[in-house]
Design a protein around this motif. Sequence first.
Motif, PDB file in Angstrom:
ATOM      1  N   ASP A 277       0.863  -1.176   0.000  1.00 16.98           N
ATOM      2  CA  ASP A 277       0.000   0.000   0.000  1.00 16.98           C
ATOM      3  C   ASP A 277       0.902   1.230   0.000  1.00 16.98           C
ATOM      4  O   ASP A 277       1.639   1.459   0.961  1.00 16.98           O
ATOM      5  N   THR A 278       0.862   2.005  -1.075  1.00 14.32           N
ATOM      6  CA  THR A 278       1.753   3.169  -1.172  1.00 14.32           C
ATOM      7  C   THR A 278       1.368   4.296  -0.209  1.00 14.32           C
ATOM      8  O   THR A 278       2.167   5.194   0.019  1.00 14.32           O
ATOM      9  N   SER A 279       0.177   4.234   0.379  1.00 13.01           N
ATOM     10  CA  SER A 279      -0.259   5.316   1.261  1.00 13.01           C
ATOM     11  C   SER A 279       0.140   5.116   2.723  1.00 13.01           C
ATOM     12  O   SER A 279       0.050   6.049   3.519  1.00 13.01           O
TER      13      SER A 279
ATOM     14  N   THR B 231       5.898   0.403   0.768  1.00 16.84           N
ATOM     15  CA  THR B 231       5.746   0.287  -0.681  1.00 16.84           C
ATOM     16  C   THR B 231       6.089   1.613  -1.337  1.00 16.84           C
ATOM     17  O   THR B 231       5.506   2.647  -1.005  1.00 16.84           O
ATOM     18  N   LEU B 232       7.023   1.582  -2.265  1.00 14.79           N
ATOM     19  CA  LEU B 232       7.454   2.794  -2.955  1.00 14.79           C
ATOM     20  C   LEU B 232       6.657   3.023  -4.227  1.00 14.79           C
ATOM     21  O   LEU B 232       6.341   4.158  -4.561  1.00 14.79           O
ATOM     22  N   CYS B 233       6.339   1.939  -4.963  1.00 14.22           N
ATOM     23  CA  CYS B 233       5.517   2.104  -6.154  1.00 14.22           C
ATOM     24  C   CYS B 233       4.866   0.789  -6.547  1.00 14.22           C
ATOM     25  O   CYS B 233       5.389  -0.289  -6.268  1.00 14.22           O
ATOM     26  N   ILE B 234       3.703   0.909  -7.161  1.00 17.64           N
ATOM     27  CA  ILE B 234       2.981  -0.203  -7.770  1.00 17.64           C
ATOM     28  C   ILE B 234       2.645   0.247  -9.181  1.00 17.64           C
ATOM     29  O   ILE B 234       1.901   1.218  -9.358  1.00 17.64           O
ATOM     30  N   ASN B 235       3.199  -0.415 -10.176  1.00 11.53           N
ATOM     31  CA  ASN B 235       2.919  -0.075 -11.574  1.00 11.53           C
ATOM     32  C   ASN B 235       2.167  -1.229 -12.225  1.00 11.53           C
ATOM     33  O   ASN B 235       2.586  -2.373 -12.143  1.00 11.53           O
TER      34      ASN B 235
ATOM     35  N   LEU C 239       6.388  -3.993  -8.574  1.00 11.83           N
ATOM     36  CA  LEU C 239       6.336  -3.533  -7.185  1.00 11.83           C
ATOM     37  C   LEU C 239       7.745  -3.152  -6.757  1.00 11.83           C
ATOM     38  O   LEU C 239       8.683  -3.917  -6.995  1.00 11.83           O
ATOM     39  N   GLU C 240       7.883  -2.004  -6.138  1.00  9.09           N
ATOM     40  CA  GLU C 240       9.150  -1.640  -5.517  1.00  9.09           C
ATOM     41  C   GLU C 240       8.856  -1.343  -4.062  1.00  9.09           C
ATOM     42  O   GLU C 240       7.991  -0.526  -3.756  1.00  9.09           O
ATOM     43  N   TYR C 241       9.559  -2.041  -3.147  1.00  9.55           N
ATOM     44  CA  TYR C 241       9.242  -1.904  -1.730  1.00  9.55           C
ATOM     45  C   TYR C 241      10.464  -2.178  -0.862  1.00  9.55           C
ATOM     46  O   TYR C 241      11.440  -2.775  -1.307  1.00  9.55           O
ATOM     47  N   ASP C 242      10.383  -1.717   0.391  1.00 10.59           N
ATOM     48  CA  ASP C 242      11.399  -1.993   1.405  1.00 10.59           C
ATOM     49  C   ASP C 242      10.799  -2.891   2.465  1.00 10.59           C
ATOM     50  O   ASP C 242       9.663  -2.676   2.901  1.00 10.59           O
TER      51      ASP C 242
END
Length: 130
Positions: free
Chosen positions: A72-74, A94-98, A109-112
Amino acid sequence: MRRNIEITTSAYDKPYITNCLYEDSEAFFKLKWKQIHDGETRETVYDLCVDKASGIATIKRRGEIESILTFDTSQKAKGIFTTPYGRITIDIVTLCINMPSVLTNCFRLEYDICHDDGNRERNIFSVRLI
């Protein structure tokens, strides 16, 4: 519908190619595939679902290791792994979901993953429709 996909992630040395069940409706984007990981003896089933209204993605893994990861990017989200050694809970930023579109045939998905000691581990997970 069935589609061939190529999965790339920081966790794998090389891309993984497999067949999946694919659904792309107004409300949801869904992929479901099976995979056998190194060192495991039975298949792992993955379910990826993106709720298009909320923008939240979930990946469920069922096999020798089970997990539910929410992206969830928020806000920071939780991930739960159930292993033969016990249950592990992690925080996910979550940094981005494309989503796949006319410009790209790739879900990304880009996440930490946030560890208890304060360190973060970056992962990029992508599924390319082939």
